[in-house]
Scaffold this motif. Structure first.
Motif, PDB file in Angstrom:
ATOM      1  N   ASP A  59       0.842  -1.199   0.000  1.00  0.00           N
ATOM      2  CA  ASP A  59       0.000   0.000   0.000  1.00  0.00           C
ATOM      3  C   ASP A  59       0.878   1.251   0.000  1.00  0.00           C
ATOM      4  O   ASP A  59       2.003   1.222   0.508  1.00  0.00           O
ATOM      5  N   VAL A  60       0.371   2.310  -0.568  1.00  0.00           N
ATOM      6  CA  VAL A  60       1.001   3.630  -0.464  1.00  0.00           C
ATOM      7  C   VAL A  60      -0.109   4.648  -0.213  1.00  0.00           C
ATOM      8  O   VAL A  60      -1.283   4.366  -0.444  1.00  0.00           O
ATOM      9  N   LEU A  61       0.267   5.833   0.266  1.00  0.00           N
ATOM     10  CA  LEU A  61      -0.734   6.853   0.594  1.00  0.00           C
ATOM     11  C   LEU A  61      -0.496   8.145  -0.178  1.00  0.00           C
ATOM     12  O   LEU A  61      -0.724   9.242   0.330  1.00  0.00           O
ATOM     13  N   GLY A  62      -0.016   7.974  -1.406  1.00  0.00           N
ATOM     14  CA  GLY A  62       0.204   9.153  -2.241  1.00  0.00           C
ATOM     15  C   GLY A  62       0.661   8.694  -3.616  1.00  0.00           C
ATOM     16  O   GLY A  62       0.666   7.500  -3.904  1.00  0.00           O
ATOM     17  N   VAL A  63       1.075   9.656  -4.417  1.00  0.00           N
ATOM     18  CA  VAL A  63       1.540   9.331  -5.770  1.00  0.00           C
ATOM     19  C   VAL A  63       3.075   9.431  -5.845  1.00  0.00           C
ATOM     20  O   VAL A  63       3.706  10.101  -5.026  1.00  0.00           O
ATOM     21  N   VAL A  81      -1.285   3.449  -9.021  1.00  0.00           N
ATOM     22  CA  VAL A  81      -2.388   4.403  -9.044  1.00  0.00           C
ATOM     23  C   VAL A  81      -3.158   4.169 -10.352  1.00  0.00           C
ATOM     24  O   VAL A  81      -2.507   3.885 -11.359  1.00  0.00           O
ATOM     25  N   PRO A  82      -4.474   4.215 -10.384  1.00  0.00           N
ATOM     26  CA  PRO A  82      -5.401   4.380  -9.272  1.00  0.00           C
ATOM     27  C   PRO A  82      -5.341   3.207  -8.299  1.00  0.00           C
ATOM     28  O   PRO A  82      -5.060   2.086  -8.681  1.00  0.00           O
ATOM     29  N   LEU A  83      -5.686   3.538  -7.068  1.00  0.00           N
ATOM     30  CA  LEU A  83      -5.449   2.624  -5.948  1.00  0.00           C
ATOM     31  C   LEU A  83      -6.600   2.710  -4.949  1.00  0.00           C
ATOM     32  O   LEU A  83      -7.049   3.799  -4.620  1.00  0.00           O
ATOM     33  N   ASN A  84      -7.033   1.547  -4.486  1.00  0.00           N
ATOM     34  CA  ASN A  84      -8.042   1.515  -3.425  1.00  0.00           C
ATOM     35  C   ASN A  84      -7.427   1.101  -2.096  1.00  0.00           C
ATOM     36  O   ASN A  84      -6.272   0.680  -2.044  1.00  0.00           O
ATOM     37  N   ASP A  85      -8.215   1.230  -1.036  1.00  0.00           N
ATOM     38  CA  ASP A  85      -7.773   0.800   0.297  1.00  0.00           C
ATOM     39  C   ASP A  85      -7.783  -0.726   0.344  1.00  0.00           C
ATOM     40  O   ASP A  85      -8.834  -1.346   0.150  1.00  0.00           O
ATOM     41  N   PRO A  86      -6.631  -1.356   0.605  1.00  0.00           N
ATOM     42  CA  PRO A  86      -6.576  -2.824   0.502  1.00  0.00           C
ATOM     43  C   PRO A  86      -7.390  -3.576   1.549  1.00  0.00           C
ATOM     44  O   PRO A  86      -7.829  -4.700   1.304  1.00  0.00           O
ATOM     45  N   TYR A 110       1.027   7.698   9.491  1.00  0.00           N
ATOM     46  CA  TYR A 110      -0.174   8.466   9.142  1.00  0.00           C
ATOM     47  C   TYR A 110      -1.466   7.879   9.693  1.00  0.00           C
ATOM     48  O   TYR A 110      -2.543   8.267   9.289  1.00  0.00           O
ATOM     49  N   ASN A 142       4.831  12.628  -1.088  1.00  0.00           N
ATOM     50  CA  ASN A 142       3.458  13.091  -1.322  1.00  0.00           C
ATOM     51  C   ASN A 142       2.501  12.600  -0.229  1.00  0.00           C
ATOM     52  O   ASN A 142       1.515  13.274   0.096  1.00  0.00           O
ATOM     53  N   ASN A 146      -0.282  14.680   2.126  1.00  0.00           N
ATOM     54  CA  ASN A 146      -1.706  14.344   2.211  1.00  0.00           C
ATOM     55  C   ASN A 146      -2.205  14.275   3.647  1.00  0.00           C
ATOM     56  O   ASN A 146      -3.398  14.164   3.891  1.00  0.00           O
TER      57      ASN A 146
ATOM     58  N   ARG B 118     -10.429   7.828   0.636  1.00  0.00           N
ATOM     59  CA  ARG B 118     -10.021   6.575  -0.002  1.00  0.00           C
ATOM     60  C   ARG B 118     -10.900   5.416   0.464  1.00  0.00           C
ATOM     61  O   ARG B 118     -11.264   4.535  -0.307  1.00  0.00           O
ATOM     62  N   THR B 122     -13.202   3.359  -2.130  1.00  0.00           N
ATOM     63  CA  THR B 122     -13.025   1.906  -2.197  1.00  0.00           C
ATOM     64  C   THR B 122     -14.355   1.182  -1.987  1.00  0.00           C
ATOM     65  O   THR B 122     -14.732   0.311  -2.774  1.00  0.00           O
ATOM     66  N   TRP B 177     -10.194  14.022  -9.806  1.00  0.00           N
ATOM     67  CA  TRP B 177     -10.136  13.203 -11.033  1.00  0.00           C
ATOM     68  C   TRP B 177     -11.307  13.576 -11.935  1.00  0.00           C
ATOM     69  O   TRP B 177     -12.459  13.449 -11.543  1.00  0.00           O
ATOM     70  N   VAL B 214      -6.068   9.340  -4.703  1.00  0.00           N
ATOM     71  CA  VAL B 214      -5.425   8.192  -5.352  1.00  0.00           C
ATOM     72  C   VAL B 214      -6.416   7.230  -6.008  1.00  0.00           C
ATOM     73  O   VAL B 214      -6.026   6.436  -6.856  1.00  0.00           O
ATOM     74  N   SER B 215      -7.671   7.290  -5.605  1.00  0.00           N
ATOM     75  CA  SER B 215      -8.657   6.382  -6.192  1.00  0.00           C
ATOM     76  C   SER B 215      -9.330   7.031  -7.395  1.00  0.00           C
ATOM     77  O   SER B 215      -9.582   8.233  -7.395  1.00  0.00           O
TER      78      SER B 215
END
Lengths: 457, 457
Positions: A59-63, A81-86, A110, A142, A146, B118, B122, B177, B214-215
């Protein structure tokens, strides 16, 4: 009994993870379907069919916005990216499986420990003890932006924050509720015995959390703990807290060196070296014959995107390869505030600098480390050789064409490894930690168990 | 066409929600099974069979520790504790349903807008647009202590924080977006058009969030927005932001007065009164005959716990009933830092004080408002009468014996309401917002749509 490989699928709930450019492959489905529950449910069934121990969610929390000075390259090629919460695909995947476990990344930089403890208690309850927490301190600048910070907290301080975050987590997950706090006795009318639930009253440097925890003890209490740091601070942190560690290196022998280093550090902290399992990446391109596998690898190279690889490298190390000359030399560890160590993967000798040209060439092809390519037998041979020489306990299996590559691995490679006794034919019972270590809770020597029990003096 | 009732099950992923003491009832299952996915999956199927529009998850982030000066009463009777994170049952419930929607509570006082955006993107992706966000500012003092604060932020400032939280959320969910940002074109090799993804660069009083989100845009982008505040600030906030509001009151006419008040406020903000749906609670005890229903209600009263009700009241209002004399008078609104307004439910006239004895008596029985008790026909009659006189659009259905009461409602009451045309026989297609309002995204007049589009000047 022969030591058996612990196998995890390395994944991300994003259009693309690390198979840069491969979304363009006609058989790739993830970039279109990662948003749907059906996709993840199908994958869960496939992985359990293949007796995978776990799926591991990065997971990451930015670009990734270092390469070229912005996030354009990362967006163009969909670099994570695009990315959802896993975390949210886990319950749906758990509902259709019985044994597959789920490791999910959460950053201590974070997140709030109270939220995080409740999240893992909940997931551990809902999965019957099949969750693990990959502890990271985050590397993307990044991400800091955020969450209200102009720039990232320095590397060493991130680990001090992580340490306190873990301390609070242990208090909430291990100490706040005694094992028999929930009585549920309609005769006496007592659902929870108030004498067995304790406020944690944590007041530290970075966090202040009163408690009590709100969730009752889950099957594992603390999720299985993963950590991947390769810096000095990172390895020290892993040696104290982690039950599963990731180790990278240019050769099996170098990986073995790092594993021994972490195990020795763990022993110095009073823990057993057997309470740490070591993992490394496994890159495989397999097909029915060697010829077909090589043809498949040609396709992987055809769709590979060097720009995307550089964008990811930029975000994770801080090095913008677009801003250096070819002959400039970069050191393995970038000694900046960020203090990242990813470049360690690129060279055989961590102390030796490498030129920008060398890095550029590295990124022009589909892997930083060796890819195992061949027929099922050839692949099994190489995995066995690597497994024995490196001394790892398991692998994080990557994939290029998703989910096809995982399918091929389950169909072609798994039966051979099982035949050789290198891989289980059936799951063991119990929680994830019981499967790994034979006991549901953290080992007695783990630092989480060393604290004075709250309310019991 | 007759206006039809929108129906939601009011729930919590806790051993007990508001049916204080009812966990002791031999047929109650929730307190034992709320930790298991199977329980929630079964419930999802039941609710979709009964054509419920949504399940609504309440949430708290601490324990009720005002009554008697500690959390002992709350723990003893399981007042919203032990408790899991509600968001994680949603994916598993969504996987076995097609139309049921999911409203989940998130506090703007203890969450980060980037995490929250996010999370909802998601969930909206995974459910195909079936999520709603119940926006709360939190009332438990213990929750503040769990997030590093010695005491709660004052009521009015909590709403200022909530306002800015929403502003950031809109920027991330609506503006970051563009609709056609995701191209996924293997020919040009562009997955995301970088020109159509924008940083939000939010720098405010309480939050600083750089972005981009990010999403990628989800079916609804912003989840359907719920709000329940009844204070002056709360109603103003609801009038600006909410698409669904909760309104309490002692009589249908008083509820109608509050609904008209909020709709008028919304119009003053340039919104359409039709873009707000109003809900209130519905307490039902139903059985095949009136006699059986009365017997069932006797059981409910038998197991009811007044102490638990007082513990909940203490936490949500700040009044510790154990510390007042019987004849002391308390005003409806407690004008403290907390500024809670729950006491409004207790009196017919909001301006009139009530004695502690009156409150104590109120809590000695199972509901603060009238319970509808009777045969299926009798219950349907009373629901119809209440629905017409109050002018509500829908109900949050509570339950005492869980999930039995929901089962009984689906079997006994739903068919009659359907027969009378007061309740749908089939779901409408589309996202939750399309089912409610006919369009997938926020209405054009909603404040989220009034911002200048980022990067488009």
């Amino acid at each position: 009994m022969t030591k058996q490989i612990i196998l995890q699928a390395f994944d991300m709930t994003a259009a693309n993870h690390n198979a840069h450019g491969l979304w363009k492959h006609p058989e790739n489905r993830r970039h279109r379907e990662y948003k749907s529950l059906d996709y993840w449910i199908e994958l869960a069934r496939l992985l359990e069919k293949g007796k995978f121990d776990a799926i591991f969610f990065a997971d990451v929390l930015g670009v990734y916005d270092v390469y070229g000075g912005d996030e354009k390259a990362a967006l163009r090629d969909g670099v994570q990216v695009p990315l959802n919460d896993p975390a949210f695909v886990i319950p749906a995947m758990a509902a259709v499986t019985k044994h597959l476990s789920f490791a999910v990344t959460v950053s201590t930089s974070y997140e709030q420990p109270f939220h995080n403890a409740r999240k893992f208690s909940t997931l551990d309850h809902l999965t019957n003890g099949r969750v693990a927490w990959n502890i990271v301190t985050s590397y993307l600048p990044n991400a800091a932006q955020n969450f209200g910070m102009d720039k990232m907290v320095k590397h060493d301080e991130r680990y001090r924050i992580a340490d306190e975050f873990l301390e609070v987590s242990y208090k909430l997950l291990e100490d706040s509720w005694e094992e028999d706090a929930v009585i549920s006795d309609p005769e006496t009318g007592v659902l929870v015995d108030p004498e067995k639930v304790h406020r944690i009253k944590h007041k530290g440097t970075y966090f202040s959390v009163e408690g009590p925890h709100v969730s009752e003890p889950s099957p594992q209490r603390t999720p299985v703990l993963y950590q991947a740091g390769t810096s000095e601070k990172g390895r020290d942190f892993a040696a104290r807290h982690a039950e599963c560690v990731f180790v990278g290196g240019p050769t099996p022998e170098k990986i073995n060196y790092y594993i021994e280093d972490i195990k020795a550090r763990a022993e110095a902290y009073g823990r057993s070296r057997d309470e740490i399992k070591a993992f490394t990446f496994l890159h495989v391109v397999v097909a029915e014959t060697e010829e077909k596998a090589l043809a498949k690898y040609d396709e992987v190279k055809h769709y590979w995107s060097a720009d995307a690889a550089k964008a990811q490298y930029g975000g994770s190390t801080g090095y913008d390869l677009a801003s250096y000359e070819n002959e400039e030399e970069l050191f393995t560890y970038k000694h900046t505030e960020q203090g990242q160590s990813r470049a360690a993967y690129l060279t055989k000798d961590a102390a030796k600098p490498f030129t920008v040209k060398e890095i550029q060439e590295k990124f022009s092809q589909p892997a930083e480390m060796d890819i195992i390519i061949g027929s099922p037998e050839q692949v099994a041979d190489k995995i066995e050789d690597f497994f024995v020489r490196s001394g790892v306990d398991g692998f994080n299996l990557t994939h290029y064409i998703t989910p096809k590559d995982l399918h091929d691995f389950v169909e072609l490679v798994v039966p051979i490894l099982q035949e050789r006794g290198l891989y289980k034919k059936d799951y063991a019972d119990g929680t994830f930690r019981e499967k790994l270590y034979g006991h549901p809770h953290l080992a007695a020597a783990h630092p989480a168990k060393q604290g004075k029990r709250l309310g019991q003096n």
